[in-house]
Write a protein that holds these residues in place. Structure first.
Motif, PDB file in Angstrom:
ATOM      1  N   PRO A   9       1.968  -0.015 -10.375  1.00 37.25           N
ATOM      2  CA  PRO A   9       0.829   0.749 -10.329  1.00 37.25           C
ATOM      3  C   PRO A   9       1.329   2.248  -9.840  1.00 37.25           C
ATOM      4  CG  PRO A   9       0.277  -1.292  -9.081  1.00 37.25           C
ATOM      5  CD  PRO A   9       1.700  -1.297  -9.565  1.00 37.25           C
ATOM      6  N   MET A  10       0.883   3.172 -10.473  1.00 35.63           N
ATOM      7  CA  MET A  10       1.160   4.543 -10.177  1.00 35.63           C
ATOM      8  C   MET A  10       0.844   5.027  -8.643  1.00 35.63           C
ATOM      9  SD  MET A  10       0.999   6.582 -13.682  1.00 35.63           S
ATOM     10  CE  MET A  10      -0.651   5.859 -14.237  1.00 35.63           C
ATOM     11  N   LEU A  11      -0.209   4.425  -8.334  1.00 34.66           N
ATOM     12  CA  LEU A  11      -0.662   4.541  -6.689  1.00 34.66           C
ATOM     13  C   LEU A  11       0.228   3.394  -5.948  1.00 34.66           C
ATOM     14  CD1 LEU A  11      -4.676   4.621  -6.887  1.00 34.66           C
ATOM     15  CD2 LEU A  11      -3.049   6.375  -6.179  1.00 34.66           C
ATOM     16  N   PRO A  12       0.801   3.987  -4.755  1.00 33.08           N
ATOM     17  CA  PRO A  12       1.634   3.114  -3.939  1.00 33.08           C
ATOM     18  C   PRO A  12       0.592   2.051  -3.487  1.00 33.08           C
ATOM     19  CG  PRO A  12       1.094   5.141  -2.926  1.00 33.08           C
ATOM     20  CD  PRO A  12       0.591   5.192  -4.370  1.00 33.08           C
ATOM     21  N   VAL A  13       1.159   0.693  -3.616  1.00 34.46           N
ATOM     22  CA  VAL A  13       0.455  -0.404  -3.241  1.00 34.46           C
ATOM     23  C   VAL A  13       1.161  -1.322  -2.024  1.00 34.46           C
ATOM     24  CG1 VAL A  13      -0.153  -2.865  -4.015  1.00 34.46           C
ATOM     25  CG2 VAL A  13      -0.500  -0.563  -5.523  1.00 34.46           C
ATOM     26  N   ASN A  14       0.524  -1.853  -1.119  1.00 34.24           N
ATOM     27  CA  ASN A  14       1.158  -2.508  -0.421  1.00 34.24           C
ATOM     28  C   ASN A  14       1.487  -4.159  -0.942  1.00 34.24           C
ATOM     29  OD1 ASN A  14       0.555  -4.742   2.157  1.00 34.24           O
ATOM     30  ND2 ASN A  14       1.397  -3.156   3.102  1.00 34.24           N
ATOM     31  N   VAL A  15       2.629  -4.483  -0.542  1.00 31.94           N
ATOM     32  CA  VAL A  15       2.977  -5.723  -1.188  1.00 31.94           C
ATOM     33  C   VAL A  15       2.100  -7.150  -0.684  1.00 31.94           C
ATOM     34  CG1 VAL A  15       4.965  -6.434   0.385  1.00 31.94           C
ATOM     35  CG2 VAL A  15       5.020  -6.941  -2.032  1.00 31.94           C
ATOM     36  N   ALA A  16       1.977  -6.895   0.331  1.00 31.15           N
ATOM     37  CA  ALA A  16       1.323  -8.153   1.248  1.00 31.15           C
ATOM     38  C   ALA A  16      -0.231  -8.150   0.961  1.00 31.15           C
ATOM     39  CB  ALA A  16       1.218  -8.058   2.611  1.00 31.15           C
ATOM     40  N   ARG A  17      -0.939  -6.961   0.725  1.00 29.61           N
ATOM     41  CA  ARG A  17      -2.442  -6.933   0.621  1.00 29.61           C
ATOM     42  C   ARG A  17      -2.818  -6.731  -0.674  1.00 29.61           C
ATOM     43  NH1 ARG A  17      -4.265  -2.748   2.458  1.00 29.61           N
ATOM     44  NH2 ARG A  17      -2.355  -1.650   3.098  1.00 29.61           N
ATOM     45  N   GLY A  18      -1.888  -6.210  -1.602  1.00 29.98           N
ATOM     46  CA  GLY A  18      -2.329  -6.004  -3.046  1.00 29.98           C
ATOM     47  C   GLY A  18      -3.342  -4.892  -3.097  1.00 29.98           C
ATOM     48  N   ALA A  19      -3.217  -4.236  -2.111  1.00 26.29           N
ATOM     49  CA  ALA A  19      -4.328  -2.835  -2.143  1.00 26.29           C
ATOM     50  C   ALA A  19      -3.421  -1.666  -1.954  1.00 26.29           C
ATOM     51  CB  ALA A  19      -5.270  -3.129  -0.864  1.00 26.29           C
ATOM     52  N   ALA A  20      -4.034  -0.589  -2.863  1.00 30.26           N
ATOM     53  CA  ALA A  20      -3.466   0.790  -2.790  1.00 30.26           C
ATOM     54  C   ALA A  20      -3.647   1.344  -1.476  1.00 30.26           C
ATOM     55  CB  ALA A  20      -4.072   1.598  -4.124  1.00 30.26           C
ATOM     56  N   TYR A  21      -2.752   2.139  -1.097  1.00 30.40           N
ATOM     57  CA  TYR A  21      -2.727   3.033  -0.023  1.00 30.40           C
ATOM     58  C   TYR A  21      -3.684   4.011  -0.445  1.00 30.40           C
ATOM     59  CZ  TYR A  21       1.218   0.679   2.032  1.00 30.40           C
ATOM     60  OH  TYR A  21       2.394  -0.282   2.484  1.00 30.40           O
ATOM     61  N   GLY A  22      -4.064   4.862   0.550  1.00 31.62           N
ATOM     62  CA  GLY A  22      -5.106   5.969   0.392  1.00 31.62           C
ATOM     63  C   GLY A  22      -4.570   7.403   1.208  1.00 31.62           C
TER      64      GLY A  22
END
Length: 302
Positions: A41-54
């Protein structure tokens, strides 16, 4: 210690901006992300949570990836990579992200890296820094499959048209040779589509002006004069720039440099160097603008 968190993140972003300017004609800001060849993803994503940083974390990790040449956008703490069977290579430098703690979190809970929040801890909100590493710095990790859709370019253009068309109340006008948002008439003015050098440049410019448009009193009522005083104009331009980049990245597009960026860079650097918390405020306002645009468009989408 908290002041050091603000300084570390701000210094990293300032360095990335200065590096982009030093490239000359090929200069890029940290938020001008090239299309990711790895499919991450072009948004940085946390590998453990699978959620994008904001917010400011998005910008900080974009800056780190651009400065160090990381091709992908997966990030995690040392512990998170270890839990996936990975090993951060010796000598690798971490990037800094910030986890915000709020008063209700002090009752006990989980911090971003899985560390417990102690009961009776200081009442927030306050910032705590965490060290994260990119997937390119790690060996042996069992990476989760990226589920983000990768659309062909023709579909991306159609999706962009649908997104802006779905924004409720957006008065979009074309004509002339300048792009701007007019608060008095509450409309966005764009040059004709054919006058842009690239399709991406058109949508990046439109997103920038749409981010300005979110600040109207009937929408987010954004007024930066109290926080930034005489530098409110530069701060608003930075908010619109980052808001456009955040929104475009969330939708699967890349932000391209605007021709008028050069005249803002010196103002942005002056703002960030003079106020270590300015980028946190700007990124937070930008994330709110991006979130508003995306949520509003979704409500109108068929």
């Amino acid at each position: 210690m908290r002041a050091d968190v603000y300084a570390r993140v701000t210094d990293a972003i300032v360095a990335a901006i200065e590096s982009g300017v030093a490239r000359g004609k090929d200069w890029r800001m940290p938020w001008h992300r090239r299309r990711d060849p790895s499919g991450s993803p072009m948004l940085p994503v946390n590998v453990a949570r699978g959620a994008a940083y904001g917010g400011v974390n998005t910008l900080a990790l974009w800056a780190a990836a651009e400065a160090r040449g990381y091709p992908g956008g997966l990030w995690g703490t040392y512990r998170q990579w270890a839990e996936l069977g990975g090993q951060v290579r010796k000598g690798e430098r971490a990037a800094t992200v910030v986890y915000w703690r709020f008063p209700d979190a002090a009752k006990g809970g989980e911090a971003e890296d899985g560390e417990e929040v102690e009961e009776g801890a200081r009442r927030g909100p306050w910032a705590r820094a965490y060290a994260v590493f990119n997937a390119a710095q790690v060996d042996g990790a069992a990476l989760p499959r990226d589920a983000a859709p990768r659309l062909p370019e023709a579909a991306r253009i159609a999706e962009a048209e649908a997104f802006f068309a779905a924004l409720p109340g957006l008065d979009l006008r074309h004509g002339g040779n300048a792009a701007f948002y007019s608060p008095g008439t509450d409309h966005v003015q764009m040059p004709p589509f054919a006058d842009f050098r690239t399709v991406g440049g058109y949508y990046a410019t439109l997103a920038h002006e749409a981010a300005h448009w979110t600040g109207h009193p009937s929408r987010l009522a954004r007024d930066l004069t109290g926080r930034f005083g005489g530098q409110a104009y530069a701060a608003e331009e930075l908010v619109a720039e980052l808001g456009a980049a955040f929104a475009l990245a969330a939708l699967g597009f890349t932000a391209e440099p605007r021709e008028d960026h050069a005249r803002y860079v010196a103002h942005w650097l002056g703002l960030l160097r003079g106020d270590r918390r300015a980028i946190f405020t700007a990124a937070g306002k930008a994330q709110a603008a991006a979130d508003w645009l995306i949520a509003a468009a979704k409500q109108r989408a068929p």
